[in-house]
Design a protein around this motif. Structure first.
Motif, PDB file in Angstrom:
ATOM      1  N   PHE A   1     -55.943 -10.477  61.478  1.00  0.00           N
ATOM      2  CA  PHE A   1     -55.391 -11.282  62.792  1.00  0.00           C
ATOM      3  C   PHE A   1     -56.310 -10.698  63.788  1.00  0.00           C
ATOM      4  O   PHE A   1     -57.144  -9.795  63.767  1.00  0.00           O
ATOM      5  N   ALA A   2     -56.438 -11.526  64.902  1.00  0.00           N
ATOM      6  CA  ALA A   2     -57.303 -11.309  66.021  1.00  0.00           C
ATOM      7  C   ALA A   2     -56.453 -11.507  67.375  1.00  0.00           C
ATOM      8  O   ALA A   2     -55.431 -12.456  67.414  1.00  0.00           O
ATOM      9  N   PHE A   3     -56.696 -10.644  68.278  1.00  0.00           N
ATOM     10  CA  PHE A   3     -55.957 -10.414  69.832  1.00  0.00           C
ATOM     11  C   PHE A   3     -56.982 -10.869  70.726  1.00  0.00           C
ATOM     12  O   PHE A   3     -57.925 -10.092  70.820  1.00  0.00           O
ATOM     13  N   ASP A   4     -57.105 -11.918  71.282  1.00  0.00           N
ATOM     14  CA  ASP A   4     -58.081 -12.357  72.381  1.00  0.00           C
ATOM     15  C   ASP A   4     -57.741 -11.570  73.652  1.00  0.00           C
ATOM     16  O   ASP A   4     -56.566 -11.768  74.136  1.00  0.00           O
ATOM     17  N   THR A   5     -58.648 -10.755  74.243  1.00  0.00           N
ATOM     18  CA  THR A   5     -57.993  -9.956  75.246  1.00  0.00           C
ATOM     19  C   THR A   5     -57.970 -10.696  76.601  1.00  0.00           C
ATOM     20  O   THR A   5     -57.518 -10.382  77.583  1.00  0.00           O
ATOM     21  N   LYS A   6     -58.555 -11.871  76.531  1.00  0.00           N
ATOM     22  CA  LYS A   6     -58.838 -12.843  77.749  1.00  0.00           C
ATOM     23  C   LYS A   6     -57.340 -13.817  77.842  1.00  0.00           C
ATOM     24  O   LYS A   6     -56.750 -13.690  78.755  1.00  0.00           O
ATOM     25  N   SER A   7     -57.304 -14.347  76.844  1.00  0.00           N
ATOM     26  CA  SER A   7     -56.122 -15.359  76.602  1.00  0.00           C
ATOM     27  C   SER A   7     -54.688 -14.423  76.228  1.00  0.00           C
ATOM     28  O   SER A   7     -53.673 -15.280  76.534  1.00  0.00           O
ATOM     29  N   LYS A   8     -54.734 -13.456  75.524  1.00  0.00           N
ATOM     30  CA  LYS A   8     -53.704 -12.558  75.324  1.00  0.00           C
ATOM     31  C   LYS A   8     -52.844 -13.179  73.982  1.00  0.00           C
ATOM     32  O   LYS A   8     -51.738 -13.003  73.751  1.00  0.00           O
TER      33      LYS A   8
ATOM     34  N   TYR B   1     -59.128  -7.045  66.545  1.00  0.00           N
ATOM     35  CA  TYR B   1     -59.083  -7.408  65.104  1.00  0.00           C
ATOM     36  C   TYR B   1     -57.967  -6.541  64.472  1.00  0.00           C
ATOM     37  O   TYR B   1     -58.251  -5.233  64.673  1.00  0.00           O
ATOM     38  N   PHE B   2     -57.085  -6.829  63.724  1.00  0.00           N
ATOM     39  CA  PHE B   2     -56.040  -5.948  63.110  1.00  0.00           C
ATOM     40  C   PHE B   2     -55.421  -6.333  61.913  1.00  0.00           C
ATOM     41  O   PHE B   2     -55.352  -7.614  61.656  1.00  0.00           O
ATOM     42  N   LEU B   3     -54.891  -5.666  61.042  1.00  0.00           N
ATOM     43  CA  LEU B   3     -54.189  -5.947  59.906  1.00  0.00           C
ATOM     44  C   LEU B   3     -52.664  -6.110  60.148  1.00  0.00           C
ATOM     45  O   LEU B   3     -52.284  -5.066  60.909  1.00  0.00           O
TER      46      LEU B   3
ATOM     47  N   SER C   1     -43.267  -5.921  68.031  1.00  0.00           N
ATOM     48  CA  SER C   1     -42.129  -6.471  66.856  1.00  0.00           C
ATOM     49  C   SER C   1     -41.900  -5.516  65.808  1.00  0.00           C
ATOM     50  O   SER C   1     -42.346  -4.370  65.836  1.00  0.00           O
ATOM     51  N   THR C   2     -40.991  -5.914  64.915  1.00  0.00           N
ATOM     52  CA  THR C   2     -40.670  -5.170  63.725  1.00  0.00           C
ATOM     53  C   THR C   2     -41.765  -5.168  62.651  1.00  0.00           C
ATOM     54  O   THR C   2     -41.667  -4.420  61.636  1.00  0.00           O
ATOM     55  N   PHE C   3     -42.629  -5.751  62.885  1.00  0.00           N
ATOM     56  CA  PHE C   3     -43.593  -6.111  61.819  1.00  0.00           C
ATOM     57  C   PHE C   3     -44.514  -5.090  61.917  1.00  0.00           C
ATOM     58  O   PHE C   3     -44.844  -4.404  63.003  1.00  0.00           O
ATOM     59  N   HIS C   4     -45.552  -4.700  61.150  1.00  0.00           N
ATOM     60  CA  HIS C   4     -46.273  -3.508  60.827  1.00  0.00           C
ATOM     61  C   HIS C   4     -47.712  -4.054  61.290  1.00  0.00           C
ATOM     62  O   HIS C   4     -48.257  -5.376  60.760  1.00  0.00           O
ATOM     63  N   SER C   5     -48.378  -3.583  61.869  1.00  0.00           N
ATOM     64  CA  SER C   5     -49.870  -3.887  62.454  1.00  0.00           C
ATOM     65  C   SER C   5     -50.572  -2.562  62.431  1.00  0.00           C
ATOM     66  O   SER C   5     -49.940  -1.366  62.864  1.00  0.00           O
ATOM     67  N   LEU C   6     -51.699  -2.434  61.619  1.00  0.00           N
ATOM     68  CA  LEU C   6     -52.639  -1.331  61.094  1.00  0.00           C
ATOM     69  C   LEU C   6     -53.992  -1.603  61.490  1.00  0.00           C
ATOM     70  O   LEU C   6     -54.404  -2.687  61.825  1.00  0.00           O
ATOM     71  N   LYS C   7     -54.746  -0.483  61.544  1.00  0.00           N
ATOM     72  CA  LYS C   7     -55.982  -0.538  61.823  1.00  0.00           C
ATOM     73  C   LYS C   7     -56.710  -1.431  62.710  1.00  0.00           C
ATOM     74  O   LYS C   7     -57.100  -2.321  62.327  1.00  0.00           O
ATOM     75  N   GLN C   8     -56.885  -1.232  64.054  1.00  0.00           N
ATOM     76  CA  GLN C   8     -57.414  -1.993  64.963  1.00  0.00           C
ATOM     77  C   GLN C   8     -58.714  -1.815  65.166  1.00  0.00           C
ATOM     78  O   GLN C   8     -59.201  -0.623  65.296  1.00  0.00           O
ATOM     79  N   PHE C   9     -59.443  -2.793  65.303  1.00  0.00           N
ATOM     80  CA  PHE C   9     -60.970  -2.734  65.431  1.00  0.00           C
ATOM     81  C   PHE C   9     -61.215  -3.495  66.977  1.00  0.00           C
ATOM     82  O   PHE C   9     -60.842  -4.827  66.928  1.00  0.00           O
ATOM     83  N   ILE C  10     -61.998  -2.846  67.765  1.00  0.00           N
ATOM     84  CA  ILE C  10     -62.171  -3.469  69.090  1.00  0.00           C
ATOM     85  C   ILE C  10     -63.463  -3.853  68.853  1.00  0.00           C
ATOM     86  O   ILE C  10     -64.578  -3.172  68.592  1.00  0.00           O
TER      87      ILE C  10
END
Length: 109
Positions: A33-40, A21-23, A6-15
């Motif tokens: 925020f968190a991204f669940d890799t199983k449920s997407k 997890y990411f800002l 999207s047009t939003f900024h997403s920074l510094k991802q932590f696996i």
């Protein structure tokens, strides 16, 4: 993983084992925020209606982040955040807090 297209900024991802997890500023101020890799599914894990989170870093069991000059820890097990109390004494001895003896009571203040 590409968390956002999207047009939003997403920074510094932590696996982390439980996900990524990411800002991001997708809901207003920059927050975690968190991204669940199983449920997407992307979830906002810290409610933030104030100032942006400026940086974050992952460690064992927690993510440390800075918001408006304060350090906070987000616990990955409880999904709760708490402020870290930090006290730094001045380099100059003359301005450091010190105890004094009160002559009438001999108690240290």
């Amino acid at each position: 993983y590409l968390v956002s297209t999207s047009t939003f900024h997403s920074l510094k991802q932590f696996i982390i084992i439980s996900g990524i997890y990411f800002l991001s500023d997708r809901s207003g101020p920059m927050t975690l925020f968190a991204f669940d890799t199983k449920s997407k599914k992307v979830t906002q894990v810290i409610q933030n209606s104030g100032l942006d989170i400026k940086w974050a870093t992952a460690g064992p069991g927690a993510i440390a982040y800075e918001q408006f000059g304060s350090i906070h820890l987000f616990d990955l097990k409880s999904n709760k955040s708490q402020k870290v109390n930090i006290r730094v004494n001045a380099d100059q001895l003359s301005v450091r807090p010190r105890g004094r003896v009160c002559p009438s009571t001999r108690a240290s203040l």
